[in-house]
Design a protein around this motif. Structure first.
Motif, PDB file in Angstrom:
ATOM      1  N   VAL A  16       5.359  -4.705   5.386  1.00  0.00           N
ATOM      2  CA  VAL A  16       4.702  -3.908   4.425  1.00  0.00           C
ATOM      3  C   VAL A  16       5.423  -2.869   3.736  1.00  0.00           C
ATOM      4  O   VAL A  16       5.441  -2.802   2.554  1.00  0.00           O
ATOM      5  N   ALA A  17       6.160  -2.104   4.397  1.00  0.00           N
ATOM      6  CA  ALA A  17       6.961  -0.986   4.176  1.00  0.00           C
ATOM      7  C   ALA A  17       8.060  -1.491   2.920  1.00  0.00           C
ATOM      8  O   ALA A  17       8.463  -0.953   2.156  1.00  0.00           O
ATOM      9  N   TYR A  18       8.548  -2.660   3.323  1.00  0.00           N
ATOM     10  CA  TYR A  18       9.653  -3.382   2.228  1.00  0.00           C
ATOM     11  C   TYR A  18       8.985  -3.910   1.115  1.00  0.00           C
ATOM     12  O   TYR A  18       9.409  -3.665   0.048  1.00  0.00           O
ATOM     13  N   THR A  19       7.931  -4.619   1.327  1.00  0.00           N
ATOM     14  CA  THR A  19       7.242  -5.313   0.068  1.00  0.00           C
ATOM     15  C   THR A  19       6.373  -4.480  -0.729  1.00  0.00           C
ATOM     16  O   THR A  19       6.492  -4.719  -1.828  1.00  0.00           O
ATOM     17  N   ALA A  20       5.960  -3.248  -0.372  1.00  0.00           N
ATOM     18  CA  ALA A  20       4.765  -2.213  -1.260  1.00  0.00           C
ATOM     19  C   ALA A  20       5.932  -1.853  -2.307  1.00  0.00           C
ATOM     20  O   ALA A  20       5.525  -1.825  -3.455  1.00  0.00           O
ATOM     21  N   VAL A  68      -2.248  -1.876  -3.635  1.00  0.00           N
ATOM     22  CA  VAL A  68      -0.693  -2.220  -3.347  1.00  0.00           C
ATOM     23  C   VAL A  68      -0.789  -2.580  -1.979  1.00  0.00           C
ATOM     24  O   VAL A  68       0.028  -3.673  -1.689  1.00  0.00           O
ATOM     25  N   LEU A  69      -1.221  -1.825  -1.096  1.00  0.00           N
ATOM     26  CA  LEU A  69      -1.360  -1.963   0.306  1.00  0.00           C
ATOM     27  C   LEU A  69      -2.005  -3.363   0.701  1.00  0.00           C
ATOM     28  O   LEU A  69      -1.422  -4.004   1.617  1.00  0.00           O
ATOM     29  N   VAL A  70      -3.033  -3.499   0.237  1.00  0.00           N
ATOM     30  CA  VAL A  70      -3.862  -4.982   0.286  1.00  0.00           C
ATOM     31  C   VAL A  70      -2.983  -6.236   0.009  1.00  0.00           C
ATOM     32  O   VAL A  70      -2.947  -6.917   0.522  1.00  0.00           O
ATOM     33  N   GLU A  71      -2.312  -5.952  -0.964  1.00  0.00           N
ATOM     34  CA  GLU A  71      -1.401  -7.098  -1.438  1.00  0.00           C
ATOM     35  C   GLU A  71      -0.079  -7.333  -0.642  1.00  0.00           C
ATOM     36  O   GLU A  71       0.240  -8.148  -0.416  1.00  0.00           O
TER      37      GLU A  71
END
Length: 111
Positions: A16-20, A68-71
């Motif tokens: 999640v931290a990398y993708t956001a 953004v977090l949901v995605e």
């Protein structure tokens, strides 16, 4: 002692931290470009992002980060999305043409 669930949670949170930030960069590119200059895949993605943004708009200042977090939460499902769409009988999502698409050329200039 670290349990297997803590390891999986750490891997998921790292994803999640990398993708956001990558999602934010991509959305910034497709929403700031003129839709006429985008390819069909990026136009569809832009339409989806804008429609989802209107849904989260009622949450005020927390709506954008929440979107953004949901995605980003479903980063591990992205490789399986084409197969899931095929299994559901839905057409595949259009992809970026990358040749003449302004969002792709903007990415390349920044890289």
């Amino acid at each position: 002692m670290i349990t297997k669930w803590e390891v999986l949670s750490l891997i998921w949170a790292s994803g999640v931290a990398y993708t956001a930030p990558r999602i934010l960069n991509r959305w910034s590119l497709i929403t700031t470009c003129d839709p006429i200059e985008l390819c069909q895949g990026c136009r569809d993605e832009r339409r989806y992002v804008m429609q989802e943004g209107m849904t989260y708009e009622v949450m005020g200042a927390a709506g954008g980060p929440l979107q953004v977090l949901v995605e980003a939460f479903a980063w591990y499902l992205k490789p399986f999305l084409p197969a899931l769409r095929r299994a559901a009988g839905r057409p595949p999502l259009p992809t970026c043409s990358k040749g003449s698409c302004l969002a792709h050329t903007s990415t390349r200039r920044r890289a």
